[in-house]
Design a protein around this motif. Structure first.
Motif, PDB file in Angstrom:
ATOM      1  N   ASP A  62       0.823  -1.196   0.000  1.00 50.36           N
ATOM      2  CA  ASP A  62       0.000   0.000   0.000  1.00 50.36           C
ATOM      3  C   ASP A  62       0.863   1.255   0.000  1.00 50.36           C
ATOM      4  OD1 ASP A  62      -3.046   0.833   1.566  1.00 50.36           O
ATOM      5  OD2 ASP A  62      -1.633   2.155   0.570  1.00 50.36           O
ATOM      6  N   GLY A  63       0.897   1.864  -1.194  1.00 53.82           N
ATOM      7  CA  GLY A  63       1.716   3.069  -1.343  1.00 53.82           C
ATOM      8  C   GLY A  63       1.336   4.171  -0.390  1.00 53.82           C
ATOM      9  N   VAL A  64       0.055   4.329  -0.171  1.00 50.91           N
ATOM     10  CA  VAL A  64      -0.384   5.439   0.684  1.00 50.91           C
ATOM     11  C   VAL A  64       0.140   5.252   2.108  1.00 50.91           C
ATOM     12  CG1 VAL A  64      -2.386   6.668   1.588  1.00 50.91           C
ATOM     13  CG2 VAL A  64      -2.425   5.708  -0.707  1.00 50.91           C
ATOM     14  N   THR A 108     -11.636  -9.123   2.510  1.00 45.59           N
ATOM     15  CA  THR A 108     -10.438  -8.286   2.507  1.00 45.59           C
ATOM     16  C   THR A 108      -9.996  -8.035   3.958  1.00 45.59           C
ATOM     17  OG1 THR A 108     -11.267  -7.214   0.544  1.00 45.59           O
ATOM     18  CG2 THR A 108      -9.511  -6.079   1.712  1.00 45.59           C
ATOM     19  N   HIS A 109      -8.678  -7.940   4.186  1.00 48.55           N
ATOM     20  CA  HIS A 109      -8.195  -7.488   5.503  1.00 48.55           C
ATOM     21  C   HIS A 109      -6.893  -6.705   5.324  1.00 48.55           C
ATOM     22  CE1 HIS A 109      -5.938 -11.361   5.195  1.00 48.55           C
ATOM     23  NE2 HIS A 109      -5.009 -10.692   5.874  1.00 48.55           N
ATOM     24  N   VAL A 110      -6.565  -5.958   6.328  1.00 51.31           N
ATOM     25  CA  VAL A 110      -5.290  -5.233   6.294  1.00 51.31           C
ATOM     26  C   VAL A 110      -4.398  -5.782   7.409  1.00 51.31           C
ATOM     27  CG1 VAL A 110      -6.030  -3.074   5.225  1.00 51.31           C
ATOM     28  CG2 VAL A 110      -6.304  -3.385   7.694  1.00 51.31           C
ATOM     29  N   ALA A 111      -3.093  -5.774   7.126  1.00 50.28           N
ATOM     30  CA  ALA A 111      -2.118  -6.144   8.152  1.00 50.28           C
ATOM     31  C   ALA A 111      -1.386  -4.879   8.582  1.00 50.28           C
ATOM     32  CB  ALA A 111      -1.125  -7.170   7.625  1.00 50.28           C
ATOM     33  N   SER A 122     -12.321  -0.414  -0.029  1.00 49.13           N
ATOM     34  CA  SER A 122     -10.861  -0.515   0.133  1.00 49.13           C
ATOM     35  C   SER A 122     -10.248   0.744   0.720  1.00 49.13           C
ATOM     36  CB  SER A 122     -10.207  -0.760  -1.237  1.00 49.13           C
ATOM     37  OG  SER A 122     -10.524  -2.034  -1.682  1.00 49.13           O
ATOM     38  N   ASP A 123     -10.732   1.907   0.214  1.00 49.23           N
ATOM     39  CA  ASP A 123     -10.150   3.165   0.698  1.00 49.23           C
ATOM     40  C   ASP A 123     -10.364   3.337   2.191  1.00 49.23           C
ATOM     41  OD1 ASP A 123      -9.403   3.586  -1.800  1.00 49.23           O
ATOM     42  OD2 ASP A 123     -10.919   5.132  -2.268  1.00 49.23           O
ATOM     43  N   ASP A 166     -14.952  -5.864   0.263  1.00 49.50           N
ATOM     44  CA  ASP A 166     -14.679  -4.466  -0.060  1.00 49.50           C
ATOM     45  C   ASP A 166     -15.648  -3.957  -1.151  1.00 49.50           C
ATOM     46  OD1 ASP A 166     -13.573  -5.946  -2.092  1.00 49.50           O
ATOM     47  OD2 ASP A 166     -11.826  -4.625  -2.361  1.00 49.50           O
ATOM     48  N   ARG A 167     -16.475  -4.843  -1.657  1.00 53.02           N
ATOM     49  CA  ARG A 167     -17.561  -4.451  -2.546  1.00 53.02           C
ATOM     50  C   ARG A 167     -18.679  -5.460  -2.361  1.00 53.02           C
ATOM     51  NH1 ARG A 167     -13.516  -6.754  -6.612  1.00 53.02           N
ATOM     52  NH2 ARG A 167     -12.388  -4.937  -5.968  1.00 53.02           N
ATOM     53  N   TYR A 168     -19.802  -5.287  -3.066  1.00 52.83           N
ATOM     54  CA  TYR A 168     -20.876  -6.269  -2.885  1.00 52.83           C
ATOM     55  C   TYR A 168     -20.406  -7.631  -3.310  1.00 52.83           C
ATOM     56  CZ  TYR A 168     -24.185  -2.834  -1.424  1.00 52.83           C
ATOM     57  OH  TYR A 168     -24.798  -1.893  -0.687  1.00 52.83           O
ATOM     58  N   PRO A 169     -20.730  -8.679  -2.523  1.00 53.18           N
ATOM     59  CA  PRO A 169     -20.195 -10.007  -2.798  1.00 53.18           C
ATOM     60  C   PRO A 169     -20.699 -10.576  -4.119  1.00 53.18           C
ATOM     61  CG  PRO A 169     -21.837 -10.086  -1.036  1.00 53.18           C
ATOM     62  CD  PRO A 169     -21.611  -8.638  -1.322  1.00 53.18           C
TER      63      PRO A 169
END
Lengths: 721, 133
Positions: free
Chosen positions: A10-12, A124-127, A181-182, A147-150
């Protein structure tokens, strides 16, 4: 069917710098400390609150991505799948995939940023990395959300793989509110900041707790020490802490002495002499000071204390205070004094006894000696050659007996510290020649070759001539004694390469040699070695012991090198005569300030054949009175061959100062010399001390010039004769 | 050759028996005394040219004898050589300070001793003595 977790760096998140470190410096984290930092109970509340607020599942993992404890706020789809696996779940706790391991945690720790991962079901998950000063602790993972509708298709595949009802899975998936995602990334950044702050705070808390525990333990230790007083002081010597041992030893309670100056434990005389201040000063300079002395307790009892003061320094080297350890050693000191007194008393008694024995032995020995020499020299009539030879042997035996009696007294003087040496300006060549001549008869009798091997131009030594002769004769006689007939004993002398201030003399023989283990003890008292030589007439075994003492009184050392079957060499060193050393006490900076030094020569001229030799020692005493001991030196006899009738004075003065000294000498000698008809001839040379040199260079140059002047003066006098 | 008179003061009769013939052989006349009290009267009566004095004497210390002799009118300048079994470290200086011309510890080397006697009697000028001090 390829089902794989997608991991995106993740660049941000990378762009956000790691939160600034607090002031706490992080040391290498021990496993124990790591476990404490990731303590689940401590993290529980923050993770639960976060999960509920953000609508995501949250969990703590170790640095390898393994789950620590249970996830918080578990999401329905994930729970269904997880329950269906009946706990056989492995790999990433938040990915529903059994094929490829999720590397999000490792990535996150490596990069330091938040890393997002997607699984085959679309979850989705973040570490979020947990690092402390670059050391990897673990991670927080957050997600289990779409992160969107399944999408139905992937879910159907998952349902099939994990054997769950597709409809049930779909219903749950549709009920789960997707997190974009954002938003997930942003909440990952927030979590990262929160996590780091919490870690820092937790680290600080842990350290504080540990420090408090250590302090507590240390305090218990300090308190527990009863036979040592331990206390601390501020930089000016006011007591800041005081242990039980100090209360016990010094009688002050902690409450009454803290804040007071520690000088109250000194004797009034020591306080007057400012000993407390000087001790602190010394400790401050050297970092530490040790002392033994009287101290006074609150009830005015004095005790002998062994004290160690350590300066306590801050980070910048500034003085923070002092720590003091003190012990009552009165009893130890008393016993030591008693032992020393007993030892000296024993020495005195022994000396008295031996002195008496020696005196009593000498009287009959003298009578025997006179009788035998009278016979030997033919005073009582002529002898046959055989009688003459027998009497010669008798005289040798008497002399041996006499030497033993002398050794007996020397040995007690060693023990009562009374063995003295009186150094003179002496020629080693001459001393060796004298010793060789004394031992010559003995060598001839035993058919031993006696040789000398002396380096050309040996320096003069600063030693007691009688004692040097004693040492040499002892070593030569030993060599003769332990060398078979036809062997050789060699006396040699060389400058000592290890120390140019010393001359090395040696006595070698071609005798039996000394075994390695005996070389250590050969200089001990009463040692006699059995080495194949006749030992029945070995004397008292004191010779080497006394020689060693005499050499060390001169500041030299003695040792032996030997090869069994080939012989031994005894070496000893003696200080080389040094004018610089003799003059050093007066050639001080203050004395050299005026920039000149005067060499005064006093030559004694005898009128009409008067015998001057008897009077010269007296004259020396008179000259001693004429000089200023702090500024001038009367040199010892600088020639050892002729009757010494030249005296030299090195005076730190100019020619005016010389006239004062010269007139004083003339007057004093005239008073002294009414009858002896001796006339002093006084001359002088004033040397200018070269400016701009170091003091050492100045002294070296001045003494070298003085030495040359003296030699020239003596040579000139020789020529005039 | 000499005929000079030497007084030996020593309480050991064997020492007197040993030293006397040696001095006689060197042409000295020898008189003796064996205690502190008779020593002074013998000295006054005989007026010797040189005195050999022991320090440990019955009836008084040798130093006392030395002091008395020094105060006798005709003997004030008579050379005295001390010959004693006592330790030279303390006694040599004390003897010389009290007016003796030399000190020998028993047993002395006989030749050095005789040479010192000759020197004290002014029979030779022995420079070697000084070299040793």
């Amino acid at each position: 069917m390829t089902l794989e977790a997608r991991v995106e760096g993740d660049g941000v998140s990378e762009a956000i710098p790691e939160p600034a470190h607090s002031m706490i410096e992080v040391v290498e984290l021990s496993p124990g400390l790591r476990a404490e930092l990731l303590d689940l109970e401590a993290w529980g509340e923050i993770l639960t609150t976060y999960g509920r607020t953000m609508g995501v599942a949250v969990a703590l993992t170790d640095a390898q991505g393994r789950l620590l404890g249970e996830p918080h706020n578990v999401q329905p789809v994930w729970r269904l799948i997880h329950d269906a696996t009946l706990g056989s779940w492995s790999g990433c706790p938040f990915c529903i995939t059994s094929h490829l391991p999720c590397t999000a945690v490792k990535e996150a720790l490596r990069s330091g940023g938040v890393v997002m991962a997607h699984d085959q079901a679309g979850l989705t998950h973040v570490a979020v990395p947990l690092r402390l000063s670059k050391q990897h602790l673990g991670a927080i993972i957050a997600g289990q959300v779409f992160d969107r509708y399944p999408e139905p298709l992937p879910l159907r595949r998952v349902a099939k793989e994990f054997h769950v009802a597709p409809q049930q899975l779909w219903d749950l998936a549709r009920k789960q509110r997707p997190v974009g995602s954002d938003r997930l990334r942003a909440s990952g950044d927030l979590l990262r900041a929160l996590g780091h702050a919490f870690l820092q705070q937790r680290y600080g808390t842990i350290l504080e707790t540990r420090l408090a525990e250590t302090n507590g333990r240390f305090r218990l230790l300090v308190e527990g020490v009863r036979d040592h007083a331990l206390f601390t002081m501020d930089p000016v010597g006011r007591v800041t802490s005081w242990n039980r041992g100090a209360e016990h030893l010094l009688g002050y309670a902690e409450a009454e002495i803290v804040g007071q100056s520690f000088s109250c434990i000194f004797t009034p005389e020591d306080i007057q002499n400012r000993l407390p201040e000087s001790q602190l000063h010394h400790a401050m300079q050297a970092g530490q000071a040790e002392d033994e002395g009287w101290r006074v307790s609150a009830n005015r009892n004095q005790f002998w204390a062994a004290v160690n003061i350590t300066a306590l320094l801050g980070d910048a080297g500034e003085i923070r205070g002092f720590a003091i350890i003190m012990q009552d050693v009165t009893e130890r000191r008393r016993i030591a004094a008693l032992l020393e007194e007993t030892r000296l008393e024993r020495g005195r008694l022994q000396e008295e006894f031996l002195s008496h024995v020696s005196h009593e032995l000498r009287t009959p020995l003298t009578a025997i000696y006179f009788f035998v020499t009278n016979l030997f020299d033919g005073v009582l009539g002529d002898l046959t050659p055989q009688q003459h030879e027998t009497l010669g042997l008798a005289i040798d035996n008497v002399k041996q007996l006499k030497d033993m009696v002398s050794d007996l007294l020397d040995i007690t003087r060693v023990e009562t510290h009374k063995l003295t040496v009186e150094p003179h300006y002496a020629s080693p060549v001459k001393l060796i020649a004298e010793a060789l001549s004394t031992c010559g008869t003995n060598a001839v009798l035993k058919h031993i070759n006696l040789r000398s091997d002396i380096a050309s131009s040996l320096p003069f030594i600063w030693a007691d001539p009688a004692r040097v002769r004693q040492i040499l004769i002892n070593l030569i006689d030993n060599g003769i004694k332990f060398t078979p007939e036809g062997g050789t004993v060699t006396v040699a002398s060389r400058p000592f390469p290890e120390n140019h201030g010393f001359l090395c003399l040696s006595v070698s023989d071609t005798g039996y040699g000394i075994r390695q283990e005996d070389r250590e003890i050969v200089f001990d008292r009463l040692t006699q070695l059995k080495s194949g030589a006749e030992t029945s007439r070995g004397g008292l075994g004191l010779g080497l012991f006394i020689s060693k003492e005499l050499v060390s009184r001169h500041g030299g050392r003695i040792w032996v090198e030997s090869r069994v079957g080939h012989g031994s060499t005894f070496y000893f060193t003696l200080p080389v005569f040094s004018l610089a050393k003799l003059c050093a006490p007066v050639l001080t900076t203050a004395n050299l300030e005026p920039g000149c030094v005067t060499l005064i020569a006093v030559d004694v001229v005898a009128v009409a054949g008067a015998d001057q030799t008897e009077l010269l020692p007296e004259m020396r005493k008179v000259l001693e009175r004429c000089i200023h001991p702090a500024q001038d030196v009367l040199l010892p006899a600088m020639s050892d061959s002729e009757p010494v009738n030249s005296f030299f004075i090195v005076a730190c003065t100019d020619s005016n100062g010389f006239s004062v000294i010269a007139s004083r000498i003339s007057k004093e000698l005239k008073d002294f010399d009414r009858t002896s008809r001796l006339r002093p001839a006084i001359s002088s040379t004033t040397l200018l001390v070269a400016p701009g040199q170091s003091r050492k260079e100045q002294i070296d140059e001045v003494t070298a010039r003085i030495e040359r002047l003296i030699q020239a003066h003596l040579l000139n006098k020789e020529r005039l004769k | 050759m000499s005929g000079k008179k030497i007084l030996i003061i020593d309480d050991d009769p064997h020492l007197l028996m040993g030293l006397t013939p040696r001095l006689v052989a060197s042409s000295y006349n020898v008189v003796t005394a064996t205690d502190a009290i008779s020593a002074v009267s013998v000295a006054r009566k005989e007026v010797p040219d040189l005195i050999i004095l022991d320090l440990g004497l019955p009836g008084g210390d040798g130093f006392l004898v030395l002091e008395r002799i020094r105060n006798l009118a005709g003997l004030a300048a008579t050379p005295v050589i001390v010959l004693s079994a006592r330790n030279p470290v303390d006694n040599r200086k004390r003897s010389l300070d009290a007016g003796a011309v030399n000190f020998f510890q028993k047993p002395p080397d006989i030749h050095e001793f005789l040479s010192a006697i000759r020197q004290a009697l002014g029979e030779t000028i022995a420079l070697s003595t000084f070299l040793k001090t």
